[in-house]
Design an enzyme around this catalytic site. Structure first.
Site, PDB file in Angstrom:
ATOM      1  N   GLU A 152       0.813  -1.215   0.000  1.00  0.00           N
ATOM      2  CA  GLU A 152       0.000   0.000   0.000  1.00  0.00           C
ATOM      3  C   GLU A 152       0.849   1.268   0.000  1.00  0.00           C
ATOM      4  O   GLU A 152       1.770   1.418   0.809  1.00  0.00           O
ATOM      5  CB  GLU A 152      -0.920   0.019   1.221  1.00  0.00           C
ATOM      6  CG  GLU A 152      -1.855   1.218   1.274  1.00  0.00           C
ATOM      7  CD  GLU A 152      -2.791   1.198   2.453  1.00  0.00           C
ATOM      8  OE1 GLU A 152      -3.780   1.951   2.427  1.00  0.00           O
ATOM      9  OE2 GLU A 152      -2.548   0.427   3.405  1.00  0.00           O
ATOM     10  N   GLU A 246     -12.079   1.638   4.269  1.00  0.00           N
ATOM     11  CA  GLU A 246     -11.215   1.732   5.441  1.00  0.00           C
ATOM     12  C   GLU A 246     -11.257   3.191   5.871  1.00  0.00           C
ATOM     13  O   GLU A 246     -10.427   3.996   5.483  1.00  0.00           O
ATOM     14  CB  GLU A 246      -9.780   1.294   5.117  1.00  0.00           C
ATOM     15  CG  GLU A 246      -8.962   1.090   6.388  1.00  0.00           C
ATOM     16  CD  GLU A 246      -7.464   1.164   6.159  1.00  0.00           C
ATOM     17  OE1 GLU A 246      -6.755   0.282   6.636  1.00  0.00           O
ATOM     18  OE2 GLU A 246      -7.005   2.130   5.520  1.00  0.00           O
TER      19      GLU A 246
END
Length: 270
Positions: A152, A246
């Site tokens: 990420e 998220e």
């Protein structure tokens, strides 16, 4: 594209985890809201009751899309760039446990915070080398188990290592594994990318996972990001993976979960 929701047994007040509490109870809640999947965030994957999670998912027609590993860094301080080789080894061992669980759940593994930071930028290549070595080790295991791992891109205020799409792609090339994919997060992208649509197109077929959160890290629609445009770019590259929410559990966990799917699901429809 399918929609997933970040869940965890427990998380800090300002952690971007939407539902907290019992994994199985939150799996049921996510299913009833219309989610296709849940994204499980866990510190030590050996603490998960895998059989119970599988049973609950099957009974509620939902799956586990991804397993978040960041708590291994935020709680235990494990990372791939630590100066202590023993800490790096423990970080690798922890990720290997995540991969084992992911294999059983047919899920992907996210490596975000655990890839580490560069404590001394004058020795950037040394610390990057530590991380590459650790990634190569876990990726061999992932390949043998048929598990996809994503790295990420995270904004500069949280790390000084792999902040944007371009850096993520360069890192993936250095690791050299077909099972390692790029993971983008709209909250981080809003800080780091000049043009979100162009960055998504740059990611192309290397894109393996997407996190949605608005500019303020609340649910989509609570800030200023143009999610219709972002989804348009994802459609342009024919992305057909998961979009996981998220985001912060504000104003409440339930409202954040409901608003996330309500504000995005209709934009995905053809």
């Amino acid at each position: 594209m399918k929609l997933s929701l970040a869940i965890a047994k427990e998380a800090g007040e300002n952690a971007p985890i939407v539902l907290r509490g019992s994994y199985t109870e939150n799996i049921v809640i996510a299913s009833k809201m219309g989610y296709d999947a849940v994204e499980i965030h866990v510190n030590d994957p050996k603490t998960l009751d895998i059989e119970k999670i599988q049973k609950t998912c099957k009974e509620n027609n939902i799956v586990v899309s991804t397993i978040g590993t960041g708590m291994g860094y935020t709680i235990d301080g494990l990372s791939f760039t630590d100066s202590d080789s023993n800490i790096r080894q423990k970080a690798v061992e922890r990720i290997l446990e995540h991969i084992k669980v992911a294999k059983v759940l047919d899920a992907m593994v996210i490596i975000g915070s655990m890839r580490g930071k560069v404590p001394n930028v004058e020795e950037y290549e040394k610390y990057e080398g530590y991380s590459i070595y650790c990634f190569k080790t876990v990726m061999e295991h992932a390949e043998n188990h048929g598990v996809i791992v994503t790295v990420e891109a995270i904004n500069r205020y949280e790390t000084n290592f792999i902040n944007n799409v371009n850096q993520g792609l360069e890192f993936i090339e250095k690791v050299g594994s077909g099972n390692l994919k790029l993971h983008i997060d709209t909250f981080h992208m809003n800080i780091e990318e000049k043009d979100l649509k162009e960055s998504i197109k740059m990611a192309g077929t290397t894109l393996g996972h997407v996190h949605f959160a608005d500019s303020n890290r609340w649910y989509p629609g609570a800030g200023h990001l143009d999610f219709a445009s972002i989804l348009g770019a994802l459609k342009d590259i024919k992305y057909d993976g998961y979009i996981a929410f998220e985001c912060l559990p504000f104003p409440t966990q339930t409202e954040a979960a409901k608003k996330s799917i309500e504000n995005i699901k209709y934009l995905i429809a053809p």
